[in-house]
Design a protein around this motif. Structure first.
Motif, mmCIF file in Angstrom:
data_model
loop_
_atom_site.group_PDB
_atom_site.id
_atom_site.type_symbol
_atom_site.label_atom_id
_atom_site.label_comp_id
_atom_site.label_asym_id
_atom_site.label_seq_id
_atom_site.Cartn_x
_atom_site.Cartn_y
_atom_site.Cartn_z
ATOM 1 N N LEU A 76 1.372 -0.707 0.027
ATOM 2 C CA LEU A 76 -0.317 -0.185 0.260
ATOM 3 C C LEU A 76 0.725 1.367 -0.002
ATOM 4 O O LEU A 76 0.635 1.586 -0.883
ATOM 5 N N MET A 77 2.062 1.541 0.448
ATOM 6 C CA MET A 77 2.743 2.402 1.641
ATOM 7 C C MET A 77 3.509 3.199 0.026
ATOM 8 O O MET A 77 3.543 3.846 -1.168
ATOM 9 N N HIS A 78 3.824 1.797 -1.098
ATOM 10 C CA HIS A 78 4.022 2.162 -2.424
ATOM 11 C C HIS A 78 3.066 2.078 -3.614
ATOM 12 O O HIS A 78 3.370 3.435 -4.894
ATOM 13 N N ASP A 79 2.474 1.892 -3.671
ATOM 14 C CA ASP A 79 0.915 2.109 -4.053
ATOM 15 C C ASP A 79 0.487 3.179 -4.136
ATOM 16 O O ASP A 79 0.185 3.690 -5.643
ATOM 17 N N ASP A 80 0.443 3.684 -3.033
ATOM 18 C CA ASP A 80 -0.118 5.647 -2.360
ATOM 19 C C ASP A 80 1.437 6.031 -3.351
ATOM 20 O O ASP A 80 0.226 7.280 -4.164
ATOM 21 N N ILE A 81 2.551 5.714 -3.709
ATOM 22 C CA ILE A 81 2.949 6.423 -4.530
ATOM 23 C C ILE A 81 2.253 6.406 -6.128
ATOM 24 O O ILE A 81 2.822 7.608 -6.601
ATOM 25 N N MET A 82 2.450 5.463 -6.427
ATOM 26 C CA MET A 82 2.405 4.961 -8.055
ATOM 27 C C MET A 82 0.955 5.326 -8.023
ATOM 28 O O MET A 82 0.965 6.354 -9.522
ATOM 29 N N ASP A 83 0.371 5.846 -7.249
ATOM 30 C CA ASP A 83 -1.434 5.896 -7.526
ATOM 31 C C ASP A 83 -1.411 7.391 -7.691
ATOM 32 O O ASP A 83 -2.984 8.360 -7.817
ATOM 33 N N HIS A 84 -0.133 8.103 -7.466
ATOM 34 C CA HIS A 84 -0.625 10.038 -6.525
ATOM 35 C C HIS A 84 -1.679 10.144 -5.518
ATOM 36 O O HIS A 84 -2.310 10.361 -5.401
ATOM 37 N N ALA A 85 -1.853 9.011 -3.980
ATOM 38 C CA ALA A 85 -3.000 8.700 -3.603
ATOM 39 C C ALA A 85 -2.677 9.853 -3.053
ATOM 40 O O ALA A 85 -1.683 9.711 -1.723
ATOM 41 N N PRO A 86 -3.618 10.651 -2.741
ATOM 42 C CA PRO A 86 -3.337 11.709 -0.861
ATOM 43 C C PRO A 86 -3.971 11.202 -0.147
ATOM 44 O O PRO A 86 -3.462 11.491 1.692
ATOM 45 N N PRO A 92 -3.452 10.978 5.594
ATOM 46 C CA PRO A 92 -2.897 11.755 4.229
ATOM 47 C C PRO A 92 -1.655 10.689 4.875
ATOM 48 O O PRO A 92 -0.867 9.785 5.257
ATOM 49 N N THR A 93 -1.304 9.665 2.935
ATOM 50 C CA THR A 93 -0.385 8.484 3.168
ATOM 51 C C THR A 93 0.870 8.823 3.073
ATOM 52 O O THR A 93 1.201 10.535 2.960
ATOM 53 N N VAL A 94 1.837 8.003 3.223
ATOM 54 C CA VAL A 94 2.537 8.724 3.977
ATOM 55 C C VAL A 94 3.567 9.621 2.812
ATOM 56 O O VAL A 94 4.520 10.215 3.576
ATOM 57 N N HIS A 95 3.494 9.256 1.762
ATOM 58 C CA HIS A 95 4.316 10.518 0.613
ATOM 59 C C HIS A 95 4.234 11.341 0.813
ATOM 60 O O HIS A 95 4.746 12.110 0.478
ATOM 61 N N GLU A 96 2.616 11.785 0.930
ATOM 62 C CA GLU A 96 1.656 13.191 1.664
ATOM 63 C C GLU A 96 3.011 13.232 3.232
ATOM 64 O O GLU A 96 3.138 14.751 2.641
ATOM 65 N N LYS A 97 2.947 13.045 3.941
ATOM 66 C CA LYS A 97 2.599 13.574 4.999
ATOM 67 C C LYS A 97 4.516 13.234 5.241
ATOM 68 O O LYS A 97 5.033 14.707 6.101
ATOM 69 N N GLU A 142 2.779 -8.311 -10.426
ATOM 70 C CA GLU A 142 3.073 -8.748 -11.756
ATOM 71 C C GLU A 142 1.125 -7.838 -11.748
ATOM 72 O O GLU A 142 0.646 -6.822 -12.735
ATOM 73 N N GLY A 143 0.958 -7.703 -10.327
ATOM 74 C CA GLY A 143 -1.008 -7.331 -10.775
ATOM 75 C C GLY A 143 -0.860 -5.832 -10.735
ATOM 76 O O GLY A 143 -1.294 -5.451 -11.278
ATOM 77 N N GLN A 144 -0.198 -5.598 -10.071
ATOM 78 C CA GLN A 144 0.236 -3.786 -10.140
ATOM 79 C C GLN A 144 0.570 -3.154 -11.184
ATOM 80 O O GLN A 144 0.521 -2.790 -11.169
ATOM 81 N N GLN A 145 1.990 -4.157 -11.655
ATOM 82 C CA GLN A 145 2.006 -3.644 -13.238
ATOM 83 C C GLN A 145 0.918 -3.407 -14.164
ATOM 84 O O GLN A 145 1.231 -2.959 -15.297
ATOM 85 N N LEU A 146 0.362 -4.950 -13.972
ATOM 86 C CA LEU A 146 -1.176 -4.625 -15.155
ATOM 87 C C LEU A 146 -1.868 -3.973 -14.479
ATOM 88 O O LEU A 146 -2.308 -2.823 -16.092
ATOM 89 N N ASP A 147 -2.439 -2.574 -13.903
ATOM 90 C CA ASP A 147 -3.139 -2.143 -13.252
ATOM 91 C C ASP A 147 -2.534 -0.975 -13.856
ATOM 92 O O ASP A 147 -3.438 0.127 -14.679
ATOM 93 N N LEU A 230 -10.756 9.251 -11.489
ATOM 94 C CA LEU A 230 -10.161 10.311 -11.529
ATOM 95 C C LEU A 230 -8.314 10.442 -11.955
ATOM 96 O O LEU A 230 -7.502 10.760 -12.893
ATOM 97 N N SER A 231 -8.253 9.015 -11.661
ATOM 98 C CA SER A 231 -6.496 7.988 -12.359
ATOM 99 C C SER A 231 -7.215 6.840 -13.794
ATOM 100 O O SER A 231 -5.868 6.647 -14.091
ATOM 101 N N ASP A 232 -7.979 7.314 -14.430
ATOM 102 C CA ASP A 232 -8.630 6.544 -15.345
ATOM 103 C C ASP A 232 -8.410 5.002 -15.063
ATOM 104 O O ASP A 232 -7.668 4.400 -15.809
#
Length: 324
Positions: A76-86, A92-97, A142-147, A230-232
């Motif tokens: 989740l911590m890494h996915d949130d970075i890739m998804d630009h999730a706030p 707040p996500t870790v990369h935002e905080k 693999e699933g995250q990359q496909l996403d 919003l993330s298409d």
């Protein structure tokens, strides 16, 4: 206290008392922050519930169940970075905080910590658990990359999407139940049935997540409503809408999902309007029902005491009915 509450308290204690490290603080504070947000913890709970089906000594699976939760939160911590999730769980996500570099490095430590926690397993089952965990962890990636690939692809089928969420979400639920079966010394066919139940549960769970992203209560969901739009992201809802849309609706949908600088609120409103016109919410709810009923049917057929299966089924039904 109900049996589910007993398990939850035990998991909270196991996770809460664990020290992930102290110095440098910038590395370890984000881990404690994310773990303290206390998500649904459904993966470790499924491991404990699956162990309890076969033995009274369910406490033996607490540390490896904790490992699964640490790994899940690492993704989740890494996915949130890739998804630009706030937001994550309403916070707040870790990369935002902190920042992206901190989130990447703290996530790396979490993966290492997960392996350490698996060492609490009995030595006779540890090798097979780690082998299956390694395969599962690779499948999640693999699933995250496909996403991410799907965001750039013009055409994605519903079958492609189901395979993607099977990898990204379902395999870890399946592994959690499989882990519980091994810890409870279940026979191999039973362990395989547990995995299948978890996999179907995961498919239903993710499509329910797609639904909540559009139709959830912002105060309960804990994430940005309309974030997938919003993330298409080509979710089940979007792909089913494309399948059922007339020419004008299809053109509008594809145009909205290719606009690089849309009015965010208007985009969510227009896409949701198309979904409503096509009855996508009801179709998706039926799809969720299909997968959860498959999982429930498999659990009911397990060779385990009925009273213990009822505890597991109660939890499964809670996941099905969730609003966040």
């Amino acid at each position: 206290m109900s049996q589910l509450e007993i398990f939850k308290v035990a998991l909270d204690e196991e996770i809460g008392q664990h020290s992930y490290g102290s110095e440098p603080a910038e590395l370890y504070e984000p881990i404690r922050y994310l773990m303290d947000l206390q998500g649904k913890r459904l993966r470790p709970m499924l491991a404990v519930l699956s162990t309890y089906l076969f033995t009274d000594h369910w406490q033996q699976v607490l540390k490896p169940a904790h490992a699964v939760e640490v790994f899940h939160n690492f993704t989740l911590m890494h996915d949130d970075i890739m998804d630009h999730a706030p937001l994550r769980r309403g916070m707040p996500t870790v990369h935002e905080k902190w920042n992206e570099n901190t989130a990447i490095l703290s996530g790396d430590v979490m993966l290492v910590q997960a392996y350490e926690l698996f060492l609490g397993l009995s030595p006779d089952i540890l090798p097979q658990v780690l082998k299956r965990f390694n395969k599962t962890a690779s499948e999640v990636c693999e699933g995250q990359q496909l996403d991410m690939n799907f965001e750039k692809m013009r055409e994605v089928s519903i079958a492609d999407y189901i395979n993607m969420i099977r990898l990204k979400t379902s395999v870890l639920l399946g592994f959690s139940m499989e882990l519980g079966g091994w810890a409870g010394r279940a026979e191999q066919p039973v362990v395989e049935a547990l995995y299948a139940a978890g996999e179907n549960m995961g498919l239903g769970f993710q499509i329910k997540d797609d639904l909540l992203d559009v139709y959830g209560d912002p105060g309960k969901f804990g994430k940005q409503i309309g974030g997938d739009i919003l993330s298409d992201k080509k979710t089940f809802l979007y792909l089913k809408a494309l399948e059922l849309a007339d020419t004008a609706q299809k053109e509008e949908l594809t145009s909205l999902f290719s606009d690089s600088e849309p009015d965010s609120a208007l985009k969510v409103k227009r896409v949701t309007g198309i979904y409503n016109a096509l009855g996508i919410k009801e179709i998706a709810e039926e799809e969720v029902k299909k997968y959860f009923e498959k999982a429930i049917g498999t659990i009911r057929e397990l060779s385990a005491p009925d009273d213990r299966k009822r505890v597991l089924l109660s939890f499964v039904n809670q996941l099905w009915a969730r609003e966040k």
